[in-house]
Write a protein that holds these residues in place. Structure first.
Motif, PDB file in Angstrom:
ATOM      1  N   ARG A 248      22.125  41.481  51.722  1.00  0.00           N
ATOM      2  CA  ARG A 248      23.105  42.542  51.983  1.00  0.00           C
ATOM      3  C   ARG A 248      22.421  43.894  52.196  1.00  0.00           C
ATOM      4  O   ARG A 248      22.891  44.720  52.982  1.00  0.00           O
ATOM      5  CB  ARG A 248      24.099  42.620  50.827  1.00  0.00           C
ATOM      6  CG  ARG A 248      25.151  41.512  50.835  1.00  0.00           C
ATOM      7  CD  ARG A 248      26.155  41.678  49.728  1.00  0.00           C
ATOM      8  NE  ARG A 248      25.594  41.318  48.434  1.00  0.00           N
ATOM      9  CZ  ARG A 248      25.589  40.100  47.930  1.00  0.00           C
ATOM     10  NH1 ARG A 248      26.135  39.111  48.615  1.00  0.00           N
ATOM     11  NH2 ARG A 248      25.064  39.849  46.751  1.00  0.00           N
ATOM     12  N   LEU A 249      21.332  44.124  51.476  1.00  0.00           N
ATOM     13  CA  LEU A 249      20.605  45.383  51.622  1.00  0.00           C
ATOM     14  C   LEU A 249      19.626  45.352  52.791  1.00  0.00           C
ATOM     15  O   LEU A 249      19.051  46.396  53.141  1.00  0.00           O
ATOM     16  CB  LEU A 249      19.838  45.697  50.327  1.00  0.00           C
ATOM     17  CG  LEU A 249      20.684  45.979  49.088  1.00  0.00           C
ATOM     18  CD1 LEU A 249      19.796  46.069  47.851  1.00  0.00           C
ATOM     19  CD2 LEU A 249      21.488  47.255  49.254  1.00  0.00           C
ATOM     20  N   ALA A 250      19.410  44.167  53.373  1.00  0.00           N
ATOM     21  CA  ALA A 250      18.476  43.998  54.487  1.00  0.00           C
ATOM     22  C   ALA A 250      17.074  44.437  54.096  1.00  0.00           C
ATOM     23  O   ALA A 250      16.408  45.192  54.815  1.00  0.00           O
ATOM     24  CB  ALA A 250      18.951  44.760  55.717  1.00  0.00           C
ATOM     25  N   VAL A 251      16.605  43.978  52.922  1.00  0.00           N
ATOM     26  CA  VAL A 251      15.249  44.298  52.465  1.00  0.00           C
ATOM     27  C   VAL A 251      14.531  43.004  52.117  1.00  0.00           C
ATOM     28  O   VAL A 251      15.146  41.974  51.829  1.00  0.00           O
ATOM     29  CB  VAL A 251      15.278  45.239  51.243  1.00  0.00           C
ATOM     30  CG1 VAL A 251      15.881  46.591  51.609  1.00  0.00           C
ATOM     31  CG2 VAL A 251      16.028  44.615  50.071  1.00  0.00           C
ATOM     32  N   GLU A 252      13.202  43.088  52.153  1.00  0.00           N
ATOM     33  CA  GLU A 252      12.344  41.981  51.753  1.00  0.00           C
ATOM     34  C   GLU A 252      11.330  42.499  50.750  1.00  0.00           C
ATOM     35  O   GLU A 252      11.213  43.708  50.512  1.00  0.00           O
ATOM     36  CB  GLU A 252      11.633  41.383  52.970  1.00  0.00           C
ATOM     37  CG  GLU A 252      12.578  40.797  54.017  1.00  0.00           C
ATOM     38  CD  GLU A 252      11.825  40.271  55.229  1.00  0.00           C
ATOM     39  OE1 GLU A 252      10.584  40.510  55.300  1.00  0.00           O
ATOM     40  OE2 GLU A 252      12.458  39.640  56.100  1.00  0.00           O
TER      41      GLU A 252
ATOM     42  N   GLY B 239       8.254  44.004  49.253  1.00  0.00           N
ATOM     43  CA  GLY B 239       7.320  44.982  49.794  1.00  0.00           C
ATOM     44  C   GLY B 239       7.988  46.147  50.502  1.00  0.00           C
ATOM     45  O   GLY B 239       7.331  47.163  50.767  1.00  0.00           O
ATOM     46  N   ASP B 240       9.301  46.043  50.798  1.00  0.00           N
ATOM     47  CA  ASP B 240      10.010  47.131  51.471  1.00  0.00           C
ATOM     48  C   ASP B 240      10.325  48.261  50.492  1.00  0.00           C
ATOM     49  O   ASP B 240      10.520  48.038  49.286  1.00  0.00           O
ATOM     50  CB  ASP B 240      11.314  46.625  52.083  1.00  0.00           C
ATOM     51  CG  ASP B 240      11.091  45.733  53.283  1.00  0.00           C
ATOM     52  OD1 ASP B 240       9.944  45.678  53.756  1.00  0.00           O
ATOM     53  OD2 ASP B 240      12.058  45.084  53.736  1.00  0.00           O
ATOM     54  N   SER B 241      10.374  49.464  51.026  1.00  0.00           N
ATOM     55  CA  SER B 241      10.789  50.630  50.250  1.00  0.00           C
ATOM     56  C   SER B 241      12.261  50.917  50.499  1.00  0.00           C
ATOM     57  O   SER B 241      12.817  50.545  51.541  1.00  0.00           O
ATOM     58  CB  SER B 241       9.947  51.855  50.609  1.00  0.00           C
ATOM     59  OG  SER B 241       8.590  51.650  50.270  1.00  0.00           O
ATOM     60  N   MET B 242      12.883  51.586  49.553  1.00  0.00           N
ATOM     61  CA  MET B 242      14.306  51.874  49.649  1.00  0.00           C
ATOM     62  C   MET B 242      14.583  53.202  48.958  1.00  0.00           C
ATOM     63  O   MET B 242      14.095  53.457  47.853  1.00  0.00           O
ATOM     64  CB  MET B 242      15.100  50.737  48.985  1.00  0.00           C
ATOM     65  CG  MET B 242      16.595  50.860  49.106  1.00  0.00           C
ATOM     66  SD  MET B 242      17.438  49.309  48.634  1.00  0.00           S
ATOM     67  CE  MET B 242      16.705  49.004  47.023  1.00  0.00           C
ATOM     68  N   ASP B 243      15.355  54.064  49.626  1.00  0.00           N
ATOM     69  CA  ASP B 243      15.709  55.360  49.058  1.00  0.00           C
ATOM     70  C   ASP B 243      17.026  55.249  48.305  1.00  0.00           C
ATOM     71  O   ASP B 243      17.998  54.659  48.796  1.00  0.00           O
ATOM     72  CB  ASP B 243      15.825  56.418  50.150  1.00  0.00           C
ATOM     73  CG  ASP B 243      14.472  56.815  50.724  1.00  0.00           C
ATOM     74  OD1 ASP B 243      13.455  56.582  50.037  1.00  0.00           O
ATOM     75  OD2 ASP B 243      14.422  57.342  51.840  1.00  0.00           O
TER      76      ASP B 243
ATOM     77  N   VAL C 235      12.147  53.747  45.762  1.00  0.00           N
ATOM     78  CA  VAL C 235      11.694  52.607  44.974  1.00  0.00           C
ATOM     79  C   VAL C 235      11.175  51.542  45.930  1.00  0.00           C
ATOM     80  O   VAL C 235      11.463  51.558  47.127  1.00  0.00           O
ATOM     81  CB  VAL C 235      12.836  52.030  44.102  1.00  0.00           C
ATOM     82  CG1 VAL C 235      13.313  53.053  43.090  1.00  0.00           C
ATOM     83  CG2 VAL C 235      13.993  51.548  44.974  1.00  0.00           C
ATOM     84  N   THR C 236      10.398  50.607  45.383  1.00  0.00           N
ATOM     85  CA  THR C 236       9.815  49.534  46.175  1.00  0.00           C
ATOM     86  C   THR C 236      10.302  48.190  45.651  1.00  0.00           C
ATOM     87  O   THR C 236      10.261  47.938  44.436  1.00  0.00           O
ATOM     88  CB  THR C 236       8.282  49.579  46.112  1.00  0.00           C
ATOM     89  OG1 THR C 236       7.828  50.840  46.613  1.00  0.00           O
ATOM     90  CG2 THR C 236       7.670  48.457  46.946  1.00  0.00           C
TER      91      THR C 236
ATOM     92  N   ASP D 259      21.594  55.697  52.478  1.00  0.00           N
ATOM     93  CA  ASP D 259      21.652  55.446  53.917  1.00  0.00           C
ATOM     94  C   ASP D 259      23.116  55.465  54.334  1.00  0.00           C
ATOM     95  O   ASP D 259      23.985  55.904  53.576  1.00  0.00           O
ATOM     96  CB  ASP D 259      20.977  54.114  54.281  1.00  0.00           C
ATOM     97  CG  ASP D 259      21.681  52.911  53.670  1.00  0.00           C
ATOM     98  OD1 ASP D 259      22.693  53.112  52.955  1.00  0.00           O
ATOM     99  OD2 ASP D 259      21.237  51.779  53.906  1.00  0.00           O
ATOM    100  N   ASP D 260      23.403  55.018  55.532  1.00  0.00           N
ATOM    101  CA  ASP D 260      24.773  55.096  56.038  1.00  0.00           C
ATOM    102  C   ASP D 260      25.739  54.205  55.250  1.00  0.00           C
ATOM    103  O   ASP D 260      26.938  54.472  55.210  1.00  0.00           O
ATOM    104  CB  ASP D 260      24.808  54.702  57.517  1.00  0.00           C
ATOM    105  CG  ASP D 260      24.082  55.709  58.395  1.00  0.00           C
ATOM    106  OD1 ASP D 260      23.915  56.863  57.938  1.00  0.00           O
ATOM    107  OD2 ASP D 260      23.673  55.342  59.519  1.00  0.00           O
TER     108      ASP D 260
END
Length: 830
Positions: free
Chosen positions: A151-155, A157-161, A171-172, A99-100
């Motif tokens: 820092r990654l702003a994920v919880e 169940g969220d997916s992340m590239d 990945v999840t 991401d950015d």
């Protein structure tokens, strides 16, 4: 009586709020720099330590192999045949958030069943909770700590590239695990099988972590067989931390320079307090006030200034540290450790250092002027001539002490080898030069007096600057030291940058460079070499070889037979070194590597190969600024024989003179179409990126040198402003005998400008000396680098102008006040 004396001192501080405030400001800046640098250093060390320990845990040893990693079949044999229960397989690789933010992360693959004793922040089956089953059953599941999740702003169940080996993979996040101390910063945890799949390492492990004593490790090493070996787990971490130690020492030394200038400022301020109160002190002494009471008053005022300045400095230092920690961590990431993600971390020792600098420093700096004020006889205290006569005597003694200190500093540098003694000698030279400043003022006055005959205003300017030596000596010393630091560090940076540019222009022999996240192969190099307009290609592989002393970076280079490596060989003669390098068992080593391992041409370098070791001759030492860790350059044929690695990390494309470079780029990209993430980079872009990293690395040095200059700037304004304000009666007398307001303003500005010019000119040789020590001693001992000396006019002129401008600014308020002073009121005094 003590209470009355205290009231007199406080009243005097209130009557001169500007000078008192500037003194507090100088103390505050000095404290702020020390606190900010110490907090930034502490934060960087903690970030590196946490990043390293998050992937090693409490492992004592590691089983490693060559570039291809460890065969995963070894692990079950260790568990069954050797009976090892405290062993854990590890797959580890660097990934980037797609991401950015482009945040660099570490993907750590573990076997949760084996993690219990290793105490990594993430990994144990008991710590994973409900995420345990998801990790075992899915090949895209990851776990993160709570701090990193924020820092990654994920919880959960969220997916992340992620970008892995040039490819985008999703990945999840199956769980966010509590991480109270944020030890899992920058870490993504996954099952070891999933890590092998994501990183493309099927059937291979990066290492096997072990917990055992040295005797058991030695016995196990004899039974492992060929291709693998055991190394201490702490070797890599200690190597990185030791390499960065010189960087932290340099930052600390620069912050101490601000402290030295700040100490001059406090000394200067308290000296003026003593001078300004001489009449009052003489009257009090005549009335029977004891010396210890006078001294107590002076030290009490110094402590008061120190307390206010320290409190302000602690707050300012904390704010400044937020900016510095980003610069320090960026430098650590660029130069020492790729994934040391971190943020500002508080340290009680940083606050203690600030308190010591502000409070103890203020009192210590005030001791000499306090003793001087207390020891002055009542009659002498009322005599200005006696004060200046004693100042001249002290100046001559100070000149002798300065010469002795200069010689002592030079001897310390010449007779020692370490980095810390070099800085001790450097500060001794700075102190010696400061002691000589009053003598320089007297010398300049003696030289200018004959030139001012018949020029009344000129004579007044010279005499006014020289006659008040008790007030101007310390101010010129502090300003010259700070300006010398500004000049010296600027010349060092310019010299280093010029050397880096020369090194890059010589090293970037190829016209284009091919890189890819995944390993390249000879087939790609062959296709590129066959294109029209391509003269030849060079092939490189980089490998961090784990050893008991930390990783060794190996650079394997393949060139056509008629070509030689384009490296700047420093010793022995290049032809001799290249002849030896062409033999079967010889290598070239970089200067930092030679310095760290105490190696010279003709010595033997022993490198591990599988479970054995091989002895290689050091053919020569070459200049290299790529890393302070150093590298070993060997022919690729030798590297493949030793480590059986046919991969390539990069390909250099050398084009013919007649080739159309712009037309060749699309052809190169087309030839690499099947390679994920392959990139064609022009050598001009490599040069630009390298210089960008260089400038980013020295950004904090620039900040610190200007902060040291700011301390002196405040100091000289305080000193010269106090000097001019204390001469208002003299100015009134000049006005009474016919000097115009404009002439008086010119006189004040001329005297201060002359003092600033003296400080600036005296700072030039001191700054050049400082730059020479940084180039030829400090950097060589810290990193093993050699570099040229680039004395540019710009930094020198910049430093002299800084001194003159600071001095002239100090005259604005006194000149304004003096030109508007009623002559009768001025002649009466206060």
């Amino acid at each position: 009586m003590n209470r009355l004396i205290g009231r007199i001192g406080r009243a005097d501080l209130r009557r001169h709020p500007l000078q008192t405030g500037l003194a507090m400001l100088g103390v505050a800046i000095a404290v702020a720099v020390v606190v900010a640098v110490d907090l930034a250093n502490h934060s960087a060390r903690e970030a590196m330590r946490v990043s390293l320990e998050s992937v090693t845990g409490s492992a004592t040893h590691q089983i490693v192999a060559g570039p291809e990693g460890v065969d995963e079949r070894l692990y079950p044999r260790l568990r069954t045949e050797q009976g090892l229960r405290q062993a854990a397989p590890i797959v580890q690789g660097g990934v980037v958030r797609a991401d950015d933010t482009r945040r660099s992360l570490t993907l750590l693959g573990v076997d949760a069943f084996a993690e219990g004793g290793f105490q990594r922040p993430l990994g144990g089956a008991n710590d994973l909770g409900d995420a345990f089953n998801a990790l075992m059953l899915r090949d895209d599941a990851v776990v993160v700590g709570r701090g990193e999740a924020e820092r990654l702003a994920v919880e959960s169940g969220d997916s992340m590239d992620l970008l892995i080996n040039g490819e985008r993979r999703q990945v999840t996040v199956v769980s966010v695990v509590d991480d109270p101390d944020d030890q899992a910063r920058g870490l993504l945890l996954t099952d070891i099988a999933a890590a092998q799949q994501l990183l493309g390492q099927l059937g291979r492990l990066d290492r096997i972590d072990l917990i055992m004593d040295d005797a058991r490790a030695q016995a196990l090493a004899n039974d492992l067989g060929d291709g693998v070996r055991i190394v201490p787990a702490a070797a890599s971490a200690q190597s990185v931390l030791q390499m960065s130690q010189a960087f932290h020492i340099n930052l600390t030394a620069l912050s101490l320079l601000a402290v030295v200038v700040g100490a001059f400022l406090v000394f200067n301020t308290l000296s003026f307090l003593g001078v300004r109160r001489r009449a009052t002190i003489g009257i009090l002494r005549a009335m029977g006030v004891q010396r210890r009471e006078i001294m107590g008053q002076m030290l009490g005022d110094a402590l008061f200034i120190g307390i206010i300045g320290t409190l302000a400095g602690l707050g300012l230092g904390f704010a400044l540290a937020h900016g510095l920690v980003g610069l320090v961590l960026q430098t650590v990431n660029d130069v020492y450790f790729e994934r040391a993600a971190g943020e500002l971390m508080l340290s009680p020792w940083s606050l203690v250092a600030g308190l010591l600098v502000g409070l103890v420093g203020s009192v210590v700096a005030a001791l000499a002027p306090a003793r001087e004020a207390a020891a002055t006889p009542p009659r002498a205290a009322l005599s200005r001539a006696d004060l200046e006569q004693r100042a001249r005597q002290l100046a001559r003694r100070g000149g002798i002490a300065g010469g002795i200190t200069l010689v002592a500093g030079a001897l310390v540098i010449a007779l020692s080898e370490g980095l810390v003694p070099a800085f001790v000698g450097l500060f001794a030279l700075i102190l010696g030069a400061a002691f000589l400043a009053p003598v320089i003022i007297l010398g300049v006055g003696a030289a200018l007096r004959p030139l001012m005959r018949g020029r009344p205003v000129g004579s007044l300017i010279v005499e006014g600057a020289v006659a008040s030596l008790s007030r101007t000596g310390v101010a010129v010393a502090a300003l010259s030291v700070a300006v010398a630091a500004v000049i010296g560090v600027a010349v060092m940076i310019a010299s280093f940058r010029a050397s880096v540019v020369d090194w890059l222009e010589g090293s970037l022999a190829a016209d284009f460079y091919i890189s890819a996240p995944a390993t390249l192969a000879d087939a790609e190099a062959d296709r590129l070499g066959a294109l029209n307009g391509v003269d030849f290609v060079s092939r490189s592989q980089w490998y961090d070889l784990p050893t008991a002393d930390g990783p060794v970076t190996i650079w394997a280079l393949e060139l056509p037979a008629e070509r030689a490596p384009q490296v700047d060989i420093r010793r022995p003669e290049p032809a001799t070194a290249l002849d030896a390098y062409a033999t079967d068992q010889a290598v070239l080593i970089s200067e930092p590597f030679a310095a760290r391992r105490s190696l010279a041409p003709g010595d033997t370098l022993t490198l591990p190969v599988g479970s054995e070791s091989v002895d290689l001759e050091v053919a020569g030492v070459y200049r290299d600024y790529a890393s302070p860790t150093g590298a070993v350059l060997m022919r690729r044929a030798l590297y493949r024989d030793l480590y059986e690695d046919d991969g390539l990390a990069g390909i250099g494309v050398h084009v013919t003179d007649a080739a159309d470079r712009d037309a060749l780029i699309p052809q190169l990209e087309q030839s690499l179409a099947g390679v994920p993430g392959a990139r064609v980079t022009d050598n001009a872009a490599v040069l630009e990126q390298s210089l960008r990293i260089f400038d980013r690395t020295f950004a904090i040095t620039e900040v610190l040198r200007w902060l040291a200059g700011l301390v002196a700037f405040v100091g000289v304004i305080s000193a010269l402003m106090a000097l001019q304000l204390d001469r208002l009666r003299e100015f009134a007398m000049l006005r009474a005998v016919g000097l115009s307001r404009g002439g008086l303003a010119g006189l004040i500005g001329g005297q201060s400008g002359l003092l600033g010019l003296i400080a600036g000119l005296w700072a030039v040789p001191l700054g050049v000396l400082l730059a020479g020590l940084l180039v030829f001693v400090i950097n060589r001992r810290a990193y093993g680098w050699t570099m040229g000396f680039e004395l540019q006019v710009g930094p020198v002129v910049e430093g002299v102008l800084l001194a003159v401008v600071a001095a002239l600014l100090a005259t604005l308020y006194p000149a304004w006040r003096a030109t508007r002073l009623q002559i009768a009121a001025g002649l009466k005094g206060e």
